[in-house]
Design an enzyme around this catalytic site. Structure first.
Site, PDB file in Angstrom:
ATOM      1  N   SER A 174       0.802  -1.238   0.000  1.00 23.84           N
ATOM      2  CA  SER A 174       0.000   0.000   0.000  1.00 23.84           C
ATOM      3  C   SER A 174       0.827   1.278   0.000  1.00 23.84           C
ATOM      4  O   SER A 174       0.256   2.362  -0.185  1.00 23.84           O
ATOM      5  CB  SER A 174      -0.938   0.021   1.207  1.00 23.84           C
ATOM      6  OG  SER A 174      -1.989  -0.882   1.012  1.00 23.84           O
ATOM      7  N   LYS A 228       0.317   3.339  -3.000  1.00 26.40           N
ATOM      8  CA  LYS A 228      -0.861   4.200  -3.174  1.00 26.40           C
ATOM      9  C   LYS A 228      -0.489   5.689  -3.185  1.00 26.40           C
ATOM     10  O   LYS A 228      -1.211   6.517  -3.746  1.00 26.40           O
ATOM     11  CB  LYS A 228      -1.884   3.916  -2.070  1.00 26.40           C
ATOM     12  CG  LYS A 228      -2.465   2.493  -2.137  1.00 26.40           C
ATOM     13  CD  LYS A 228      -3.266   2.155  -0.880  1.00 26.40           C
ATOM     14  CE  LYS A 228      -3.837   0.744  -0.909  1.00 26.40           C
ATOM     15  NZ  LYS A 228      -4.488   0.370   0.385  1.00 26.40           N
ATOM     16  N   TYR A 268      -3.892  -2.719 -10.104  1.00 25.04           N
ATOM     17  CA  TYR A 268      -3.703  -2.424  -8.671  1.00 25.04           C
ATOM     18  C   TYR A 268      -2.807  -3.468  -7.989  1.00 25.04           C
ATOM     19  O   TYR A 268      -1.874  -3.123  -7.257  1.00 25.04           O
ATOM     20  CB  TYR A 268      -5.087  -2.348  -8.014  1.00 25.04           C
ATOM     21  CG  TYR A 268      -5.064  -2.312  -6.510  1.00 25.04           C
ATOM     22  CD1 TYR A 268      -4.734  -1.148  -5.817  1.00 25.04           C
ATOM     23  CD2 TYR A 268      -5.374  -3.459  -5.770  1.00 25.04           C
ATOM     24  CE1 TYR A 268      -4.715  -1.125  -4.434  1.00 25.04           C
ATOM     25  CE2 TYR A 268      -5.361  -3.436  -4.390  1.00 25.04           C
ATOM     26  CZ  TYR A 268      -5.026  -2.277  -3.720  1.00 25.04           C
ATOM     27  OH  TYR A 268      -5.001  -2.254  -2.344  1.00 25.04           O
ATOM     28  N   TYR A 296      -4.665   4.073   8.012  1.00 24.67           N
ATOM     29  CA  TYR A 296      -6.035   3.549   8.203  1.00 24.67           C
ATOM     30  C   TYR A 296      -6.558   3.907   9.594  1.00 24.67           C
ATOM     31  O   TYR A 296      -6.382   5.043  10.026  1.00 24.67           O
ATOM     32  CB  TYR A 296      -6.070   2.029   7.941  1.00 24.67           C
ATOM     33  CG  TYR A 296      -5.248   1.659   6.737  1.00 24.67           C
ATOM     34  CD1 TYR A 296      -5.653   2.061   5.470  1.00 24.67           C
ATOM     35  CD2 TYR A 296      -4.040   0.979   6.844  1.00 24.67           C
ATOM     36  CE1 TYR A 296      -4.898   1.775   4.352  1.00 24.67           C
ATOM     37  CE2 TYR A 296      -3.268   0.684   5.733  1.00 24.67           C
ATOM     38  CZ  TYR A 296      -3.711   1.080   4.495  1.00 24.67           C
ATOM     39  OH  TYR A 296      -2.952   0.817   3.394  1.00 24.67           O
ATOM     40  N   VAL A 341       1.184  -3.606   3.834  1.00 25.30           N
ATOM     41  CA  VAL A 341       1.157  -4.888   4.553  1.00 25.30           C
ATOM     42  C   VAL A 341       2.412  -5.724   4.329  1.00 25.30           C
ATOM     43  O   VAL A 341       2.590  -6.753   4.983  1.00 25.30           O
ATOM     44  CB  VAL A 341      -0.065  -5.788   4.231  1.00 25.30           C
ATOM     45  CG1 VAL A 341      -1.319  -5.285   4.889  1.00 25.30           C
ATOM     46  CG2 VAL A 341      -0.239  -6.031   2.777  1.00 25.30           C
TER      47      VAL A 341
HETATM   48  O1  DON Z   1      -5.000  -4.649  -1.442  1.00 24.31           O
HETATM   49  C1  DON Z   1      -4.374  -5.272  -0.598  1.00 24.31           C
HETATM   50  O2  DON Z   1      -4.934  -5.895   0.267  1.00 24.31           O
HETATM   51  C2  DON Z   1      -2.861  -5.203  -0.607  1.00 24.31           C
HETATM   52  N1  DON Z   1      -2.344  -5.315  -1.926  1.00 24.31           N
HETATM   53  C3  DON Z   1      -2.378  -3.916  -0.025  1.00 24.31           C
HETATM   54  C4  DON Z   1      -2.948  -3.665   1.351  1.00 24.31           C
HETATM   55  C5  DON Z   1      -2.020  -2.935   2.233  1.00 24.31           C
HETATM   56  O3  DON Z   1      -0.845  -2.867   2.007  1.00 24.31           O
HETATM   57  C6  DON Z   1      -2.614  -2.401   3.478  1.00 24.31           C
HETATM   58  N2  DON Z   1      -1.609  -1.714   4.271  1.00 24.31           N
HETATM   59  N3  DON Z   1      -1.210  -1.833   5.349  1.00 24.31           N
END
Ligand code: DON
Length: 310
Positions: A66, A69, A193, A241, A259
Site C-alpha cells: 500500500s 498508493k 492495482y 487507516y 502490509v
Molecule cells: O489490497 C491489498 O490488500 C494489498 N495489496 C495492499 C494492502 C495494504 O498494504 C494495506 N496496508 N497496510
C-alpha cells in the site's frame, strides 16, 4: 544533528528491533507474503544532496504494497487534477484498510485514496484511456523517476498470489462498479492495482522515492508544492487507516504503510525515511516499523507539531 550521531541512532534502533521478541504478525492473506521471515528490519534516511544513511537489512527488497498508493495518488492528481475528488473523499475512515462498511453507507464513494476502495478508484483513474500494461509502465516510470533508480521492478509472483486470493478487493471493485465509480472491468483495474502493490524496493530505494514529497530544494520535482502539502496531509490523516491517529500521536509525521511491513515517512523540508519490518500490528501496519519511527522522532525531535532542534 551530524551524520555520525544520526547513524548511531539508526544502529541503536536496529539493534533494539532485532532484540524485540514481539515482532508482530506477518500478513497471511497473500500467500507470498505469509512466507516472509519476520526477523528482518531495515531503516534508511534520504536527504537531497547528502549521504543516505541506512542500517539493518537495507539492501533487501520487499513488497511495498500500500505504500504504492502514494505514487498512484500523485500520478492520478497529475492527470485528473481535483476531479479525482468527485470519486474519492479526503476523510479518515476509522475502519480497516479493506473494510466494506463505509462504502455501502456512502454509496460507493470511498472515504479516502489510501483505504483499498479509494486506491482501487485512484488506480482506475490512472488507467483511463490506457491498457493495464501502459498504466503500470507509467506507475513504474513515476516510482523510478522519484527514486532516480531504474533498478526497481514488479514481482509478478506476488501479484499473481494476490490475484488468486484477493476476494475482498474483488468485492470492493464490484461494489464500486455497481455505483458507477469504476470505469473499467474489475479484473483490469485490480490487475493493475495488484501489480502496483507488488513493486519491490529496498529501504534505501523507498526513502529516495519519497524525496519528492519533502519539498526540499534539490528533491525531484514531480508534483507542485501545493500538491506536496495535500498529499502529506492525506498521509498524516489517512496513511495508516484506523491506526492513523496512533501514528500521528507517536511519530508526528506524514506516513504511509503497507502490509509488506514497509512505512514511508516524510519529514517536510528535511528528509524521507523508509523503514521495513514484516510483522504487523493490529491495524495491519508494521509493528516494529512504527516503534522504530517513534524512537527516531523522539531522538531527533523531527515532527510537524513542534520545532525540531538541529
Ligand atoms: O489490497 C491489498 O490488500 C494489498 N495489496 C495492499 C494492502 C495494504 O498494504 C494495506 N496496508 N497496510
Amino acid at each position: 544533528m551530524d551524520d555520525a550521531r544520526l547513524q548511531a541512532i539508526l544502529e541503536q534502533i536496529t539493534a533494539d528491533a532485532f532484540a524485540e521478541p514481539d515482532k508482530g504478525r506477518v500478513a497471511n492473506y497473500i500467500p507470498q507474503l505469509a512466507a516472509i521471515d519476520a526477523n528482518q528490519f531495515a531503516i534508511a534516511i534520504a536527504r537531497p544532496g547528502r549521504p543516505t544513511l541506512t542500517a539493518g537489512n537495507a539492501d533487501t527488497r520487499f513488497s511495498i504494497q500500500s505504500v504504492s498508493k502514494v505514487f498512484t495518488l500523485a500520478l492520478a492528481l497529475g492527470t485528473l487534477g481535483d476531479r479525482l475528488w468527485e470519486r474519492v473523499g479526503r476523510e479518515p475512515s476509522g475502519q480497516a484498510f479493506d473494510s466494506m462498511v463505509l462504502l455501502e453507507q456512502e454509496k460507493g464513494r470511498p472515504r479516502n485514496p489510501f483505504i483499498n476502495a479509494g486506491a482501487i478508484v485512484t488506480t482506475d483513474a490512472v488507467l483511463s484511456g490506457a491498457e493495464p500494461r501502459e498504466a503500470l509502465a507509467s506507475i513504474l516510470r513515476f516510482v523510478r523517476d522519484a527514486a532516480a533508480d531504474e533498478d526497481i521492478h514488479i514481482n509478478d509472483t506476488v501479484a499473481a498470489s494476490e490475484i488468486a486470493t484477493g476476494h475482498r478487493n474483488f468485492a470492493l471493485a464490484h461494489y464500486l462498479l455497481s455505483h458507477g465509480n469504476l470505469m473499467h472491468p474489475a479484473d483490469l483495474t485490480l490487475g493493475t492495482y495488484f501489480h502496483q502493490c507488488a513493486i519491490e524496493m529496498t529501504c534505501a530505494q523507498l526513502a529516495h522515492a519519497g524525496l519528492f514529497l519533502t519539498g526540499c530544494e534539490n528533491a525531484p520535482r514531480l508534483v507542485s508544492h501545493s500538491r506536496i502539502r495535500r498529499i502529506n496531509a492525506l498521509m498524516m490523516t489517512c496513511g495508516h487507516y484506523d491506526g492513523s491517529g496512533d501514528y500521528a500521536y507517536r511519530v508526528g509525521l506524514p506516513g504511509k504503510s503497507g502490509v509488506g511491513g514497509g512505512i514511508l515517512t516524510i519529514v517536510p523540508g528535511r528528509a524521507s525515511v523508509a523503514v521495513w519490518a514484516p510483522g504487523l500490528n493490529r491495524y495491519g501496519n508494521s509493528k516494529l516499523g512504527t516503534e522504530a519511527m517513534q524512537s527516531l522522532t523522539d531522538l531527533t525531535g523531527w515532527s510537524v507539531f513542534g520545532a525540531a532542534p538541529d
